[in-house]
Design an enzyme around this catalytic site. Sequence first.
Site, PDB file in Angstrom:
ATOM      1  N   PRO A   1     -34.119 -21.215  -5.625  1.00 39.11           N
ATOM      2  CA  PRO A   1     -33.301 -20.499  -4.641  1.00 39.11           C
ATOM      3  C   PRO A   1     -34.127 -19.615  -3.710  1.00 39.11           C
ATOM      4  O   PRO A   1     -34.828 -18.725  -4.157  1.00 39.11           O
ATOM      5  CB  PRO A   1     -32.380 -19.640  -5.511  1.00 39.11           C
ATOM      6  N   GLU A   2     -34.075 -19.911  -2.428  1.00 36.94           N
ATOM      7  CA  GLU A   2     -34.618 -19.007  -1.416  1.00 36.94           C
ATOM      8  C   GLU A   2     -33.430 -18.525  -0.588  1.00 36.94           C
ATOM      9  O   GLU A   2     -32.284 -18.717  -0.984  1.00 36.94           O
ATOM     10  CB  GLU A   2     -35.674 -19.724  -0.572  1.00 36.94           C
TER      11      GLU A   2
ATOM     12  N   LYS B   1     -33.486 -12.599  -0.988  1.00 36.78           N
ATOM     13  CA  LYS B   1     -33.076 -13.347  -2.179  1.00 36.78           C
ATOM     14  C   LYS B   1     -32.342 -12.462  -3.172  1.00 36.78           C
ATOM     15  O   LYS B   1     -31.985 -12.927  -4.249  1.00 36.78           O
ATOM     16  CB  LYS B   1     -34.323 -13.956  -2.836  1.00 36.78           C
TER      17      LYS B   1
ATOM     18  N   HIS C   1     -27.372 -22.959 -20.988  1.00 39.49           N
ATOM     19  CA  HIS C   1     -28.263 -21.912 -20.495  1.00 39.49           C
ATOM     20  C   HIS C   1     -27.498 -20.726 -19.901  1.00 39.49           C
ATOM     21  O   HIS C   1     -28.069 -19.938 -19.155  1.00 39.49           O
ATOM     22  CB  HIS C   1     -29.226 -22.495 -19.451  1.00 39.49           C
TER      23      HIS C   1
ATOM     24  N   ARG D   1     -34.802 -20.746 -17.015  1.00 40.85           N
ATOM     25  CA  ARG D   1     -36.130 -20.161 -17.268  1.00 40.85           C
ATOM     26  C   ARG D   1     -36.139 -18.651 -17.436  1.00 40.85           C
ATOM     27  O   ARG D   1     -37.184 -18.052 -17.687  1.00 40.85           O
ATOM     28  CB  ARG D   1     -37.086 -20.553 -16.138  1.00 40.85           C
TER      29      ARG D   1
ATOM     30  N   LYS E   1     -52.318  -7.245   8.509  1.00 38.52           N
ATOM     31  CA  LYS E   1     -52.660  -7.863   7.228  1.00 38.52           C
ATOM     32  C   LYS E   1     -53.944  -8.678   7.315  1.00 38.52           C
ATOM     33  O   LYS E   1     -54.139  -9.445   8.252  1.00 38.52           O
ATOM     34  CB  LYS E   1     -51.507  -8.762   6.755  1.00 38.52           C
TER      35      LYS E   1
ATOM     36  N   ARG F   1     -49.801 -19.804  -5.632  1.00 33.73           N
ATOM     37  CA  ARG F   1     -48.687 -20.693  -5.274  1.00 33.73           C
ATOM     38  C   ARG F   1     -49.221 -21.979  -4.663  1.00 33.73           C
ATOM     39  O   ARG F   1     -50.114 -21.945  -3.812  1.00 33.73           O
ATOM     40  CB  ARG F   1     -47.765 -20.010  -4.253  1.00 33.73           C
TER      41      ARG F   1
END
Length: 300
Positions: free
Chosen positions: A2-3, A67, A107, A129, A175, A285
């Site tokens: 899910p994003e 999110k 779950h 998870r 950054k 990632r």
Amino acid sequence: MPELPEVESVRAGVHEWTAGATITGAEVIDPRILGTTSRRHVDASAVDGFITAVTGRRIIAAERRGKFMWLTLGEGPSLAPELSLLVHLGMSGQLRVHRAEDEAHRHTRAALRLERGDESLDLRFVDQRIFGHLGVQPLVHAYGRLVPASATHIAADPLEASFDPESVVNQMALKRTAIKAALLDQTLVSGIGNIYADEALFRAGIHPLAIPARTRRSRLTAGLDSASSVMADALAVGGTSFDALYVNVNGESGYFDRALLVYGRSGQECVRCGGRIEKLTIGGRGTHFCPNCQRPPRYR
DNA sequence: GCAGGCACCTGATCGC
DNA sequence: TGCGATCAGGTGCCTG
């Protein structure tokens, strides 16, 4: 996984099914779901506290930033928002609406019993998870609106009215990390996850290792615009799904995985130039890109 | 203050 | 067939 588009699909469904409902009871099947990502073990008092805090309250609305999703809860005739029930889906979390008599998925980690008019429903949190979590928190002001206390560091997402792309580009330009990592930094811009970061950089033709501080502002703006548009496109078709791990409140999957151009396609032909999609690791990632369409920065 | 790395967690997949 | 190792990834925390 899910994003933002997936969470927004879930939020809209949860709002439709639960706004105005009263929580008549709650069950925490796996207490780890109340812990944080790094401290999963909680004691029995936390479970009791959670159940006591939500029972008897009325759901005013389902809201979202990036999110992070939450239910605003009220009590009494005024129904002013008092508390929030924060929900983060993590990697494999699902919020699903069921009839009370429906059999629970294996779950299922927690459930709320709801009453709305003559209807009795279950809102179940299913998470294979256990990367997701639930929590009851006060609402505080951050980035122009009320959000749960633990989400105050989360920046506005591109679908919010308060989102200011120029300000985000200004911060991003400071950054010195890879631009892929910057797009995933939820304190800069929220809602972008690993899948859409790769897709956005491919669409904008930006190499994932480009350093924002050494990249032209117009390129940073293009990357941010690309992230916004790729998520808007995904939202229009209900998000992305690779398997049964992501579904909406009705248990349905999204279709955006059919439109992914680079994510999960390492070793395959680039749809744009016919070259080979490559994969590297940035910030732990998996990162997918086309070395022809996304030229490496010259300063590397 | 910033950036990088690790832990949390489970199921699928792979190699032996 | 069964076992162990590896991988996937969002977030919080720790370290340099």
